[in-house]
Write a protein that holds these residues in place. Structure first.
Motif, mmCIF file in Angstrom:
data_model
loop_
_atom_site.group_PDB
_atom_site.id
_atom_site.type_symbol
_atom_site.label_atom_id
_atom_site.label_comp_id
_atom_site.label_asym_id
_atom_site.label_seq_id
_atom_site.Cartn_x
_atom_site.Cartn_y
_atom_site.Cartn_z
ATOM 1 N N LYS A 25 0.855 -1.192 0.000
ATOM 2 C CA LYS A 25 0.000 0.000 0.000
ATOM 3 C C LYS A 25 0.890 1.240 0.000
ATOM 4 N N MET A 26 0.851 1.974 -1.100
ATOM 5 C CA MET A 26 1.746 3.124 -1.235
ATOM 6 C C MET A 26 0.962 4.382 -1.600
ATOM 7 N N ARG A 27 1.231 5.441 -0.865
ATOM 8 C CA ARG A 27 0.677 6.741 -1.243
ATOM 9 C C ARG A 27 1.468 7.226 -2.450
ATOM 10 N N ILE A 28 0.817 7.285 -3.592
ATOM 11 C CA ILE A 28 1.466 7.761 -4.807
ATOM 12 C C ILE A 28 0.390 8.387 -5.673
ATOM 13 N N SER A 29 0.671 9.607 -6.134
ATOM 14 C CA SER A 29 -0.417 10.386 -6.734
ATOM 15 C C SER A 29 -0.484 10.256 -8.250
ATOM 16 N N GLY A 30 -1.642 10.583 -8.772
ATOM 17 C CA GLY A 30 -1.861 10.754 -10.208
ATOM 18 C C GLY A 30 -1.669 9.508 -11.043
ATOM 19 N N LEU A 31 -1.266 9.762 -12.270
ATOM 20 C CA LEU A 31 -1.059 8.728 -13.268
ATOM 21 C C LEU A 31 -0.055 7.681 -12.787
ATOM 22 N N ALA A 32 0.922 8.098 -11.983
ATOM 23 C CA ALA A 32 1.932 7.161 -11.470
ATOM 24 C C ALA A 32 1.260 6.046 -10.681
ATOM 25 N N ILE B 85 1.834 -3.257 -11.646
ATOM 26 C CA ILE B 85 2.797 -4.263 -11.164
ATOM 27 C C ILE B 85 2.473 -4.700 -9.730
ATOM 28 N N GLY B 86 1.229 -4.419 -9.297
ATOM 29 C CA GLY B 86 0.763 -5.022 -8.051
ATOM 30 C C GLY B 86 0.715 -4.131 -6.826
ATOM 31 N N VAL B 87 1.236 -2.897 -6.935
ATOM 32 C CA VAL B 87 1.137 -1.974 -5.804
ATOM 33 C C VAL B 87 -0.309 -1.490 -5.680
ATOM 34 N N VAL B 88 -0.749 -1.241 -4.474
ATOM 35 C CA VAL B 88 -2.107 -0.732 -4.259
ATOM 36 C C VAL B 88 -2.001 0.752 -3.918
ATOM 37 N N PRO B 89 -2.183 1.607 -4.929
ATOM 38 C CA PRO B 89 -1.978 3.045 -4.687
ATOM 39 C C PRO B 89 -3.027 3.636 -3.752
ATOM 40 N N GLN B 90 -2.561 4.511 -2.852
ATOM 41 C CA GLN B 90 -3.444 5.189 -1.898
ATOM 42 C C GLN B 90 -3.399 6.675 -2.232
ATOM 43 N N GLN B 91 -4.535 7.234 -2.593
ATOM 44 C CA GLN B 91 -4.497 8.626 -3.026
ATOM 45 C C GLN B 91 -5.387 9.544 -2.181
ATOM 46 N N ASP B 92 -5.999 8.982 -1.125
ATOM 47 C CA ASP B 92 -6.952 9.799 -0.374
ATOM 48 C C ASP B 92 -6.424 10.277 0.975
ATOM 49 N N ILE B 93 -5.127 10.160 1.194
ATOM 50 C CA ILE B 93 -4.583 10.550 2.501
ATOM 51 C C ILE B 93 -4.097 11.999 2.455
ATOM 52 N N GLY C 273 1.517 1.920 9.920
ATOM 53 C CA GLY C 273 1.419 0.821 8.971
ATOM 54 C C GLY C 273 0.126 0.806 8.174
ATOM 55 N N VAL C 274 -0.645 1.901 8.238
ATOM 56 C CA VAL C 274 -1.844 2.012 7.395
ATOM 57 C C VAL C 274 -1.400 1.969 5.937
ATOM 58 N N ILE C 275 -0.241 2.565 5.668
ATOM 59 C CA ILE C 275 0.411 2.424 4.365
ATOM 60 C C ILE C 275 1.824 1.872 4.604
ATOM 61 N N ASP C 276 2.362 1.231 3.562
ATOM 62 C CA ASP C 276 3.697 0.642 3.654
ATOM 63 C C ASP C 276 4.771 1.558 3.076
ATOM 64 N N ALA C 277 4.319 2.503 2.286
ATOM 65 C CA ALA C 277 5.274 3.380 1.596
ATOM 66 C C ALA C 277 4.574 4.664 1.170
ATOM 67 N N CYS C 278 5.363 5.712 0.974
ATOM 68 C CA CYS C 278 4.783 6.936 0.430
ATOM 69 C C CYS C 278 5.857 7.736 -0.299
ATOM 70 N N GLU C 279 5.440 8.402 -1.354
ATOM 71 C CA GLU C 279 6.364 9.305 -2.047
ATOM 72 C C GLU C 279 5.879 10.720 -1.788
ATOM 73 N N TRP C 280 6.841 11.640 -1.703
ATOM 74 C CA TRP C 280 6.471 13.019 -1.495
ATOM 75 C C TRP C 280 7.229 13.855 -2.524
ATOM 76 N N VAL C 281 8.308 14.490 -2.206
ATOM 77 C CA VAL C 281 9.011 15.289 -3.216
ATOM 78 C C VAL C 281 10.491 14.871 -3.248
ATOM 79 N N GLY C 282 11.282 15.487 -2.409
ATOM 80 C CA GLY C 282 12.716 15.190 -2.336
ATOM 81 C C GLY C 282 13.197 15.574 -0.953
#
Lengths: 348, 348
Positions: A157-164, A171-179, A191-200
């Motif tokens: 479960k990964m927070r990742i936005s948009g088209l990405a 490839i099997g990741v479950v994108p989370q876009q509502d956080i 552990g509600v999510i396993d990963a998240c992307e932000w900026v840098g």
């Protein structure tokens, strides 16, 4: 004869409002709006002023483009790809997975067909847009466990936005876009999510992700050179005196370079702090990158079948990308490679 | 009350002259001056106009800075390093061998200490300067024979300008700096020189070097991101209305990005033509690069002993360079590397 009235007419007192999709706490990215406002004001002797507002102050962050289209505000400082659900063509204006890096994005917008083609599309949305900021390649984000194989991504479960999100879902990741941004740290911690992307590094450090997810991956292949746009209501833009249009165009050019410069000065320091605080840097494996690349190109082919606007602009950008990455392999790449070897050897 | 007179005062009719150090035939680099002029004119409603002149039209190309210092012309579009013989500190303003690439150069100038420090120095020369163009990493130039070892460079007569000539002389090359551009092709053809460097594919193609020297080397390690400056006579700059200073600042920012964009769009096509016309691309060996790097750092140490201004600015830039090339190794480099692999595999 008195020339004054004609001159006065060229410099009417105008006040616009620009809503940002970003909070003031993200000073680098939010600062782009302030750059535009202060430079336009200075260049017009204070006659053309733009009031800037952070996300939510007058317009919610993700409604910025709609508010400009509707004329609720004259301008926004936002990412075009936030609106990709209305039409995926919006995504190309910012960046798409495995798109152009910041420098090549500038080349495509300024001297390729980017600005012309994107504004043909934006015009259908009641908008005129100019690049007005760039983050450079973003990081791949924070993972609670090490990711070595494609299997390690399955069900993650990964927070990742948009088209990405659509790409990585293939490839099997479950994108989370509502956080909400404010809840990301806690979601990762619990552990509600396993990963998240932000900026840098510079923006990520403020949120403190390194305290709750050890592995900091790169590169953010979905953000090779994230463009922040200034959007203007098309009718309002067309109604501006030509000299104000010119001042605004150049202010956006300044903001565009200045934001990337700020990231490039602030990120190295932040990276050191993040690593000192215990983060472990990891590159995505070639296997993972290849799978994501294949997923992305598949999605672009699918969208192109039913969306002529997307296809036209995407094909144009890809044609440039092929040429650009051919040329960049020579001097640019070998120079940078050599300099990085010296850096690692402690010789710089 | 009538506000008109005050407004009129802010927008006086001013005409300046800007001399370029480049011929109009180099449309990319010369175009930067035209960009500045047209954008300033547009932003000021035609009240502040700048006439542009190519090299030699009113001022010889290599006297541009002197002409501005003396007030003969108000402005120049030139490379700071052309004047390094007056003081090597000038060289840092453009680029020095193994310096910053274009993007990091922008970071240092805009958000690091670059603009402040360089203008402290330029003020001693009666100048105010702003970055107003960049070529990106240049090519290493044209060689009549293949260069595999350091020995192959010994005694080689090469047209190479500025400080780079002093660096490469330390490894045995005999730098030639007195050949006019118009005579370069013939000098290379007749073997008066064995090698010459110019800019990159787009500019080099115009001179047709591939017809008389087969080997086209990269990278141009002495030009990692060549800055073209707009220089203004310091008193004239200080005397400008603030809104004109602001318009000029943003016009330079536009020109800065636009020139690099133009190179990045034109170079790939030109490279293909050059290769189709028989040129062979070759990278400088790691051995040669290392020897040149060592020679360069030795020269910087020597200059620093006797020139406090050079030392202060050089040390500042190096400190940034160390951090910047650390950070750039992560997302930027791995993203670009992956994209180039896809390009070579024909998958883009």
């Amino acid at each position: 004869t008195l020339a004054a009235p004609a001159i006065a007419q060229e410099n009417p007192k105008i006040t616009w409002r620009m809503t940002s999709s970003f909070p003031k706490t993200l000073d680098t990215i939010y600062g782009g709006a302030d750059d535009i406002a202060s430079h336009v004001s200075s260049a017009t002797g204070g006659n053309f002023t733009i009031q800037t507002f952070e996300a939510g102050e007058i317009i919610p962050g993700l409604q910025a483009a709609d508010a400009v289209s509707a004329g609720t505000v004259e301008a926004a400082h936002t990412c075009s790809y936030y609106f990709w659900n209305k039409d995926p063509t919006y995504a190309i204006g910012t960046t798409i997975p495995f798109g152009l890096n910041a420098r090549l994005s500038n080349a495509w917008f300024y001297q390729g067909d980017g600005n012309t083609l994107m504004n043909e599309f934006y015009a259908t949305q009641g908008l005129y847009g100019l690049p007005a900021g760039n983050t450079g390649v973003q990081m791949g984000g924070w993972f609670r466990k090490e990711i070595n194989t494609l299997d390690d991504l399955k069900g993650l479960k990964m927070r990742i936005s948009g088209l990405a999100g659509s790409v990585i879902a293939k490839i099997g990741v479950v994108p989370q876009q509502d956080i909400a941004t404010a809840d990301l740290y806690s979601a990762l911690d619990k552990g509600v999510i396993d990963a998240c992307e932000w900026v840098g590094p510079y923006d990520d450090l403020k949120l403190g992700f390194q305290k709750v997810a050890k592995f900091y991956y790169y590169p953010g292949w979905w953000e090779g050179g994230t463009v922040i746009h200034a959007f203007f209501n098309l009718d309002k833009w067309n109604g501006l005196p030509k000299n104000y249009q010119a001042a605004l165009t150049d202010a956006c050019a300044f903001a565009n370079t200045n934001m990337l410069a700020k990231y490039d000065v602030k990120n190295p320091q932040a990276l050191k702090e993040i690593v000192a605080d215990g983060a472990t840097l990891r590159p995505f494996s070639q296997e993972i990158m290849e799978a994501c690349f294949q997923a992305a190109t598949g999605i672009y082919a699918d969208i192109s079948k039913s969306n002529a606007s997307f296809k036209k602009i995407y094909d144009n950008q890809v044609a440039y990308k092929k040429d650009a990455y051919l040329w960049m392999q020579l001097s640019e790449y070998t120079f940078d490679t050599f300099m990085m070897i010296q850096q690692r050897a402690g010789k710089l």
